[in-house]
Design a protein around this motif. Structure first.
Motif, mmCIF file in Angstrom:
data_model
loop_
_atom_site.group_PDB
_atom_site.id
_atom_site.type_symbol
_atom_site.label_atom_id
_atom_site.label_comp_id
_atom_site.label_asym_id
_atom_site.label_seq_id
_atom_site.Cartn_x
_atom_site.Cartn_y
_atom_site.Cartn_z
ATOM 1 N N TRP A 113 4.734 20.594 78.348
ATOM 2 C CA TRP A 113 5.045 19.169 78.450
ATOM 3 C C TRP A 113 6.283 18.777 77.664
ATOM 4 O O TRP A 113 6.814 17.689 77.860
ATOM 5 N N ARG A 117 6.541 15.974 81.890
ATOM 6 C CA ARG A 117 5.112 15.819 82.154
ATOM 7 C C ARG A 117 4.746 15.899 83.631
ATOM 8 O O ARG A 117 3.565 15.993 83.959
ATOM 9 N N LEU A 140 -0.022 21.168 76.776
ATOM 10 C CA LEU A 140 0.333 19.872 76.208
ATOM 11 C C LEU A 140 0.748 20.086 74.755
ATOM 12 O O LEU A 140 -0.080 20.124 73.842
ATOM 13 N N SER A 142 4.503 19.740 71.944
ATOM 14 C CA SER A 142 5.833 19.168 71.744
ATOM 15 C C SER A 142 6.932 20.217 71.699
ATOM 16 O O SER A 142 8.109 19.896 71.884
ATOM 17 N N TYR A 153 0.877 15.360 71.319
ATOM 18 C CA TYR A 153 -0.184 15.550 72.317
ATOM 19 C C TYR A 153 -1.445 16.073 71.632
ATOM 20 O O TYR A 153 -1.930 17.171 71.922
ATOM 21 N N ILE A 158 -5.441 12.777 73.536
ATOM 22 C CA ILE A 158 -5.797 13.154 74.914
ATOM 23 C C ILE A 158 -7.186 12.626 75.250
ATOM 24 O O ILE A 158 -7.403 12.004 76.297
ATOM 25 N N PHE A 163 -2.904 9.684 77.592
ATOM 26 C CA PHE A 163 -2.027 10.310 78.583
ATOM 27 C C PHE A 163 -2.647 10.291 79.978
ATOM 28 O O PHE A 163 -2.251 11.065 80.852
#
Length: 324
Positions: A113, A117, A140, A142, A153, A158, A163
């Motif tokens: 991601w 996304r 997910l 960074s 994330y 989550i 998201f």
């Protein structure tokens, strides 16, 4: 990252005898870059909004990709060029097929991601056009650094639905493919190298958060129409660290959302390591635990291999012992 076994793995029976003497669920074996996997070719699905029809469409997707007993198919995880495992090409797949003399059933790749996304539809479509099934690792995170906490994330965010809009769009894009897709979130969640491991999320509380986050992902994407996804619970064969809160059983999100269980079995992870792992013994231990955890779910070997650069354990004999 560990390098793959350099040998092609040919189809063979992977049936394990049950205690009652009848065949047990098949073990579907795969390994990084070259894996063998029991699966059917991707077939078209008709997706509808009716709950009953949606359940039927999902069952069709699972059936289409579940191997016949005693049969394994060959697939690949090309790896790409950057090490992020998301920049694979059809040329890499064709080169692999030319080398081993086998057409691949599945092609595995990562969706990071931090690269965006939106579901990587272009990659999935050329895999389908090639006559193979996409196998997506939903990552997910960074960035791709390991052994650190995720700042954006997070499992908590989550699970809280932060998201959902992105995941719903992701699900709609998968549904638009009109063919079965294999996907997983939280690859090797019982290994502390990944950010979704309990070490970075409150230990025992982190395992609980992982369950909630994975359930949220599956529920949101299914509600968006992605009944064509076969979801995998992909563990490392050994819990690392080997402590009670980190047992992979603690992370399992439930039979109602998971279709298959998967295992990674690696030996040497670098050229200087000196503690090899026996594939059969490692797989057997994980397999027994997974069968107790989810007795109705087939078990696949999602990844396996040993570092080809390590002189203490030549990769080809290791692969031969693993598949012999």
């Amino acid at each position: 990252m560990p390098l793959p076994c350099p040998r092609c793995c040919l189809p063979r029976s992977a049936m394990k005898p049950a205690k009652n003497g009848r065949p047990d669920l098949p073990v579907v074996a795969m390994h990084r870059r070259g894996f063998i996997a029991g699966a059917g070719a991707a077939g078209a699905l008709t997706l509808t909004a009716s709950p009953l029809a949606a359940a039927s469409a999902h069952a069709q997707a699972v059936a289409a990709l579940t191997p016949a007993r005693g049969r394994l198919l060959h697939g690949t995880f090309p790896g790409g060029f950057t090490g992020e495992e998301d920049d694979i090409t059809v040329a890499q797949v064709k080169a692999y097929e030319a080398a081993v003399g086998k057409h691949v059933a599945w092609v595995m790749f990562s969706h990071n991601w931090f690269q965006g996304r939106r579901f990587p539809s272009q990659t999935a479509r050329w895999i389908l056009a090639h006559g193979s099934t996409p196998y997506v690792r939903l990552m997910l995170r960074s960035d791709s650094a390991e052994m650190r906490r995720e700042p954006k994330y997070t499992l908590k965010r989550i699970a809280a639905g932060k998201f959902d809009a992105d995941l719903a769009r992701w699900g709609r894009d998968v549904a638009a493919l009109g063919a079965p897709v294999i996907a997983e979130y939280g690859t090797e969640m019982n290994g502390e190298w990944f950010r979704w491991n309990g070490r970075w999320n409150g230990r025992a509380a982190g395992a609980k958060l992982f369950r909630a986050a994975y359930r949220r992902i599956i529920e949101v994407t299914r509600a968006a129409g992605a009944q064509n996804i076969v979801w995998v619970f992909h563990v490392n064969h050994a819990d690392w660290p080997n402590v009670r809160w980190n047992r992979f059983e603690n992370y399992y999100p439930g039979d109602d959302v998971i279709d298959w269980c998967g295992v990674s079995v690696y030996s040497m992870l670098g050229p200087d390591e000196d503690e090899p792992s026996d594939f059969v013994a490692s797989l057997d231990q994980a397999y027994r635990r997974l069968r107790r955890l989810a007795p109705s779910k087939p078990v696949i070997v999602s990844e396996f291999g040993t570092d080809i650069r390590n002189p203490r354990e030549p990769a080809a004999p290791w692969a031969d012992r693993a598949l012999g």
